[in-house]
Scaffold this motif. Structure first.
Motif, mmCIF file in Angstrom:
data_model
loop_
_atom_site.group_PDB
_atom_site.id
_atom_site.type_symbol
_atom_site.label_atom_id
_atom_site.label_comp_id
_atom_site.label_asym_id
_atom_site.label_seq_id
_atom_site.Cartn_x
_atom_site.Cartn_y
_atom_site.Cartn_z
ATOM 1 N N LEU A 21 56.293 -9.279 92.318
ATOM 2 C CA LEU A 21 57.663 -8.846 91.969
ATOM 3 C C LEU A 21 57.513 -7.108 92.255
ATOM 4 O O LEU A 21 58.024 -6.409 92.842
ATOM 5 C CB LEU A 21 58.134 -8.913 90.644
ATOM 6 C CG LEU A 21 58.498 -10.442 90.419
ATOM 7 C CD1 LEU A 21 58.972 -10.542 89.089
ATOM 8 C CD2 LEU A 21 59.562 -10.927 91.392
ATOM 9 N N LEU A 22 56.433 -6.596 91.750
ATOM 10 C CA LEU A 22 56.198 -5.002 91.801
ATOM 11 C C LEU A 22 55.936 -4.629 93.073
ATOM 12 O O LEU A 22 56.388 -3.819 93.602
ATOM 13 C CB LEU A 22 55.002 -4.633 90.789
ATOM 14 C CG LEU A 22 55.331 -4.510 89.332
ATOM 15 C CD1 LEU A 22 54.092 -4.384 88.479
ATOM 16 C CD2 LEU A 22 56.333 -3.505 89.209
ATOM 17 N N ASP A 31 60.701 -5.966 93.740
ATOM 18 C CA ASP A 31 61.854 -6.728 93.192
ATOM 19 C C ASP A 31 61.962 -6.597 91.564
ATOM 20 O O ASP A 31 62.700 -7.243 90.991
ATOM 21 C CB ASP A 31 61.848 -8.154 93.363
ATOM 22 C CG ASP A 31 62.077 -8.285 95.004
ATOM 23 O OD1 ASP A 31 63.147 -7.579 95.497
ATOM 24 O OD2 ASP A 31 61.430 -9.287 95.528
ATOM 25 N N PHE A 32 61.064 -5.928 91.116
ATOM 26 C CA PHE A 32 60.698 -5.957 89.608
ATOM 27 C C PHE A 32 61.907 -5.453 88.691
ATOM 28 O O PHE A 32 62.312 -6.071 87.934
ATOM 29 C CB PHE A 32 59.424 -4.972 89.214
ATOM 30 C CG PHE A 32 59.219 -5.077 87.763
ATOM 31 C CD1 PHE A 32 58.495 -6.075 87.325
ATOM 32 C CD2 PHE A 32 59.282 -4.172 86.816
ATOM 33 C CE1 PHE A 32 58.055 -6.186 85.852
ATOM 34 C CE2 PHE A 32 59.081 -4.069 85.652
ATOM 35 C CZ PHE A 32 58.404 -5.012 85.221
ATOM 36 N N GLU A 33 62.538 -4.120 89.269
ATOM 37 C CA GLU A 33 63.709 -3.735 88.445
ATOM 38 C C GLU A 33 64.996 -4.397 88.539
ATOM 39 O O GLU A 33 65.692 -4.386 87.698
ATOM 40 C CB GLU A 33 64.040 -2.479 89.026
ATOM 41 C CG GLU A 33 62.870 -1.254 88.367
ATOM 42 C CD GLU A 33 62.035 -0.980 89.461
ATOM 43 O OE1 GLU A 33 61.968 -1.219 90.448
ATOM 44 O OE2 GLU A 33 61.029 -0.238 89.027
ATOM 45 N N ILE A 61 54.392 -11.131 88.239
ATOM 46 C CA ILE A 61 54.955 -9.780 87.726
ATOM 47 C C ILE A 61 54.173 -8.837 88.721
ATOM 48 O O ILE A 61 55.070 -8.089 89.402
ATOM 49 C CB ILE A 61 54.589 -9.333 86.501
ATOM 50 C CG1 ILE A 61 55.428 -10.116 85.466
ATOM 51 C CG2 ILE A 61 54.896 -8.009 86.147
ATOM 52 C CD1 ILE A 61 55.307 -9.979 84.044
ATOM 53 N N THR A 62 53.031 -9.044 89.182
ATOM 54 C CA THR A 62 52.544 -8.140 90.453
ATOM 55 C C THR A 62 52.939 -8.354 91.600
ATOM 56 O O THR A 62 53.536 -7.328 92.269
ATOM 57 C CB THR A 62 50.827 -8.575 90.445
ATOM 58 O OG1 THR A 62 50.275 -8.329 89.239
ATOM 59 C CG2 THR A 62 50.138 -7.612 91.615
ATOM 60 N N ARG A 79 64.567 -17.038 88.403
ATOM 61 C CA ARG A 79 65.034 -16.054 87.488
ATOM 62 C C ARG A 79 66.596 -16.541 87.303
ATOM 63 O O ARG A 79 67.144 -17.226 88.055
ATOM 64 C CB ARG A 79 64.992 -14.729 88.257
ATOM 65 C CG ARG A 79 66.080 -14.549 89.416
ATOM 66 C CD ARG A 79 65.946 -13.201 89.745
ATOM 67 N NE ARG A 79 67.227 -12.881 90.497
ATOM 68 C CZ ARG A 79 67.743 -11.841 90.791
ATOM 69 N NH1 ARG A 79 66.945 -10.793 90.741
ATOM 70 N NH2 ARG A 79 68.879 -11.475 91.489
ATOM 71 N N LEU A 128 63.747 -7.791 86.228
ATOM 72 C CA LEU A 128 63.436 -7.571 84.847
ATOM 73 C C LEU A 128 64.251 -5.953 84.498
ATOM 74 O O LEU A 128 63.760 -5.183 85.187
ATOM 75 C CB LEU A 128 61.884 -7.417 84.542
ATOM 76 C CG LEU A 128 61.401 -8.878 84.653
ATOM 77 C CD1 LEU A 128 59.697 -8.532 84.373
ATOM 78 C CD2 LEU A 128 61.777 -9.674 83.576
ATOM 79 N N THR A 188 50.902 -12.970 85.102
ATOM 80 C CA THR A 188 50.448 -11.604 85.717
ATOM 81 C C THR A 188 50.550 -11.809 87.218
ATOM 82 O O THR A 188 50.875 -10.439 87.753
ATOM 83 C CB THR A 188 48.944 -11.349 85.241
ATOM 84 O OG1 THR A 188 49.217 -11.414 84.098
ATOM 85 C CG2 THR A 188 48.543 -9.993 85.875
#
Length: 55
Positions: free
Chosen positions: A39-40, A44-46, A36-37, A17, A49, A33
């Motif tokens: 990270l969720l 860490d997702f927010e 992203i999964t 990143r 991204l 996918t």
């Protein structure tokens, strides 16, 4: 990314990143996918991204 695969950082080196992007090491929708999964699931997702204003 290779070093992170040994240390376990960045989902085992699966992504990189920077301030304006997210690079997934391996191509394909399935790999994106999974990152992203991950990270969720890791919370860490927010941080990685960020939502842009719609204004």
């Amino acid at each position: 990314m290779e070093e992170w695969s040994r240390s376990g950082e960045a989902l085992g080196g699966r992504y990189f990143r920077c301030s304006d992007g997210l690079i997934v090491r391996d191509p394909g929708l399935d790999n994106m996918t999974q990152v992203i999964t991950g990270l969720l699931d890791g919370g860490d997702f927010e941080q990685i991204l960020q939502c842009l204003d719609n204004e």
